[in-house]
Design an enzyme around this catalytic site. Structure first.
Site, PDB file in Angstrom:
ATOM      1  N   LYS A 121       0.605 -81.009 -15.850  1.00  0.00           N
ATOM      2  CA  LYS A 121      -0.612 -80.338 -16.315  1.00  0.00           C
ATOM      3  C   LYS A 121      -1.779 -80.644 -15.403  1.00  0.00           C
ATOM      4  CE  LYS A 121      -0.929 -81.761 -20.803  1.00  0.00           C
ATOM      5  NZ  LYS A 121       0.268 -82.412 -21.318  1.00  0.00           N
TER       6      LYS A 121
ATOM      7  N   LYS B 118      -5.206 -95.028 -12.291  1.00  0.00           N
ATOM      8  CA  LYS B 118      -6.306 -94.117 -12.654  1.00  0.00           C
ATOM      9  C   LYS B 118      -7.656 -94.741 -12.350  1.00  0.00           C
ATOM     10  CE  LYS B 118      -3.880 -91.133 -15.877  1.00  0.00           C
ATOM     11  NZ  LYS B 118      -3.763 -90.540 -17.208  1.00  0.00           N
TER      12      LYS B 118
ATOM     13  N   LYS C 107       7.086 -83.475  -9.747  1.00  0.00           N
ATOM     14  CA  LYS C 107       7.298 -82.903 -11.082  1.00  0.00           C
ATOM     15  C   LYS C 107       6.170 -81.956 -11.452  1.00  0.00           C
ATOM     16  CE  LYS C 107       5.141 -85.586 -14.703  1.00  0.00           C
ATOM     17  NZ  LYS C 107       4.874 -84.604 -15.733  1.00  0.00           N
TER      18      LYS C 107
HETATM   19  P1  ATP Z   1      -0.353 -85.060 -17.300  1.00  0.00           P
HETATM   20  O1  ATP Z   1      -0.379 -84.462 -15.918  1.00  0.00           O
HETATM   21  O2  ATP Z   1      -1.673 -84.984 -18.055  1.00  0.00           O
HETATM   22  O3  ATP Z   1       0.311 -86.415 -17.375  1.00  0.00           O
HETATM   23  P2  ATP Z   1       2.099 -83.836 -18.008  1.00  0.00           P
HETATM   24  O4  ATP Z   1       2.307 -82.471 -17.468  1.00  0.00           O
HETATM   25  O5  ATP Z   1       2.765 -84.973 -17.295  1.00  0.00           O
HETATM   26  O6  ATP Z   1       0.546 -84.054 -18.129  1.00  0.00           O
HETATM   27  P3  ATP Z   1       2.394 -85.078 -20.551  1.00  0.00           P
HETATM   28  O7  ATP Z   1       1.439 -84.695 -21.628  1.00  0.00           O
HETATM   29  O8  ATP Z   1       2.180 -86.344 -19.782  1.00  0.00           O
HETATM   30  O9  ATP Z   1       2.491 -83.855 -19.513  1.00  0.00           O
HETATM   31  O10 ATP Z   1       3.870 -85.100 -21.107  1.00  0.00           O
HETATM   32  C1  ATP Z   1       4.243 -84.537 -22.342  1.00  0.00           C
HETATM   33  C2  ATP Z   1       5.750 -84.552 -22.451  1.00  0.00           C
HETATM   34  O11 ATP Z   1       6.319 -83.633 -21.514  1.00  0.00           O
HETATM   35  C3  ATP Z   1       6.381 -85.909 -22.139  1.00  0.00           C
HETATM   36  O12 ATP Z   1       7.442 -86.106 -23.035  1.00  0.00           O
HETATM   37  C4  ATP Z   1       6.899 -85.747 -20.738  1.00  0.00           C
HETATM   38  O13 ATP Z   1       8.014 -86.588 -20.483  1.00  0.00           O
HETATM   39  C5  ATP Z   1       7.291 -84.280 -20.696  1.00  0.00           C
HETATM   40  N1  ATP Z   1       7.162 -83.729 -19.346  1.00  0.00           N
HETATM   41  C6  ATP Z   1       6.019 -83.647 -18.644  1.00  0.00           C
HETATM   42  N2  ATP Z   1       6.226 -83.061 -17.445  1.00  0.00           N
HETATM   43  C7  ATP Z   1       7.562 -82.781 -17.393  1.00  0.00           C
HETATM   44  C8  ATP Z   1       8.415 -82.158 -16.398  1.00  0.00           C
HETATM   45  N3  ATP Z   1       7.924 -81.709 -15.249  1.00  0.00           N
HETATM   46  N4  ATP Z   1       9.716 -82.016 -16.672  1.00  0.00           N
HETATM   47  C9  ATP Z   1      10.221 -82.464 -17.856  1.00  0.00           C
HETATM   48  N5  ATP Z   1       9.492 -83.052 -18.827  1.00  0.00           N
HETATM   49  C10 ATP Z   1       8.169 -83.206 -18.602  1.00  0.00           C
HETATM   50 MG    MG Z   2       2.315 -87.130 -17.750  1.00  0.00          MG
END
Ligand code: ATP
Ligand code: MG
Length: 332
Positions: free
Chosen positions: A198, A112, A195
């Site tokens: 967000k 980052k 994957k």
């Molecule tokens: P960011 O992009 O901000 O990292 P993110 O979409 O990866 O956001 P997080 O807040 O990092 O989401 O993750 C929250 C939870 O959701 C964690 O337990 C993570 O393992 C799970 N998670 C995130 N993305 C996925 C995905 N595509 N499939 C399954 N589980 C997910």
């Molecule tokens: Mg994440």
């Protein structure tokens, strides 16, 4: 019942299908076997410099989505991290036993900060893993469900707990990673080898919990597939179709092999239509329930206050023990 802690950052107004399947549904079932605490880590979210109004809205929206998905506040403590001041207080103590080089080796920080440059990189981003260690150690959590991206941070947490215990006497439980039984990993609809995320997926690639059903159906209809026209699960050769099958299976409970048979001789249009039905069938009620909860902010805030009372009781005790062990004079 082993104590378990988990949380998500309020970095978006809506969680997505990956968060729902990969985390929330798991949290809901872990309530059966664990003494669980679920928090919205709003202080962590400050590292991305959110707009204040957006942060306020997203923090409540994230908590509401936990509840709507089935987190039960009579069993699990549901709270906002900033309502429990001990998180920040313990983070300071832990930062004083964390090596500068040790923190600098965190790959998430390196990635980052490389993207943001030295001037755009804050001290908060650097100390983020120390705050995360405090989140976990305050509650004597024996188990912490973490994705691959948080594994190194959990390792740091374990090292800090062991270091503190060695220097000041047994104080912290050294947490283990909780390895979930096989949760569905959800991929980006437009880029099915990445994957769903967000922050890095395009809007068309993400199925948001808070999307209207018509929007969800449209996104699924436009999901990237392939040209061979056979509904078959094969992550390497057919990532788009495989993602749709995995989503269907995770939500409907139908085995992938049974889905392959059911769609034999049928086209991707049929598959997408059915996947959209299954997804909106599950997420629609979650979205509606979230809206109801957000329409009554007083009740939501009361649930959060109750969760904070429970969390503060545990965290305050741990912090008092820590302050005493390190030699701070306690007030009368
Ligand atoms: P960011 O992009 O901000 O990292 P993110 O979409 O990866 O956001 P997080 O807040 O990092 O989401 O993750 C929250 C939870 O959701 C964690 O337990 C993570 O393992 C799970 N998670 C995130 N993305 C996925 C995905 N595509 N499939 C399954 N589980 C997910
Ligand atoms: Mg994440």
């Amino acid at each position: 019942r082993p104590r378990l802690l988990s949380g998500m950052q309020p970095t978006s107004g809506s969680l997505h299908l990956g968060n729902y399947l990969g985390a929330l549904t798991q949290w809901v079932s872990l309530q059966e076997t664990h003494d669980a605490l679920y928090c919205v880590v709003d202080l962590h979210a400050l590292t991305v410099s959110p707009d204040p109004a957006a942060l306020r809205e997203r923090s409540r929206a994230t908590a509401a989505q936990y509840l709507a998905a089935g987190v039960d506040p009579s069993r699990s403590a549901l709270f906002l991290q900033s309502h429990v001041p001990a998180h920040v207080e313990l983070a300071w103590v832990l930062s004083c036993i964390t090596g500068y080089g040790e923190a600098g080796r965190m790959t998430q920080f390196k990635d980052k900060s490389a993207k943001q440059g030295a001037e755009g990189t804050t001290v908060g981003l650097f100390t983020y893993p120390v705050l995360m260690a405090a989140d976990i150690l305050l509650y004597d959590a024996a188990e912490v469900p973490v994705g691959e991206d948080q594994r190194q941070h959990l390792e740091l947490t374990r090292n800090l707990a062991q270091r503190f215990n060695a220097r000041f006497g047994p104080t912290f439980v050294v947490p283990e990673a909780y390895i979930p039984k096989e949760t569905a990993k959800v991929f980006d609809l437009q880029d099915p080898t990445a994957k769903m995320s967000k922050t890095s997926s395009s809007p068309k690639g993400i199925v948001d919990v808070m999307d209207e059903s018509s929007v969800t159906a449209k996104k699924i209809r436009s999901a990237v597939t392939d040209t061979d026209g056979v509904v078959r699960f094969d992550r390497a050769e057919k990532p788009g179709v495989s993602n749709l099958l995995a989503i269907h299976s995770a939500l409907s409970g139908t085995a992938i092999a049974d889905l392959e048979s059911a769609f034999a001789g049928r086209g991707y249009g049929d598959l997408k239509k059915e996947v959209a039905e299954v997804v909106t069938g599950v997420l629609g009620p979650v979205r509606e329930r979230t809206r109801e909860l957000l329409a009554d902010p007083d009740s939501l805030d009361e649930i959060l206050a109750e969760g904070a009372r429970r969390a503060n009781a545990i965290a305050g005790e741990t912090l008092a023990k820590v302050y005493d062990k390190i030699g701070l004079v306690r007030p009368r």
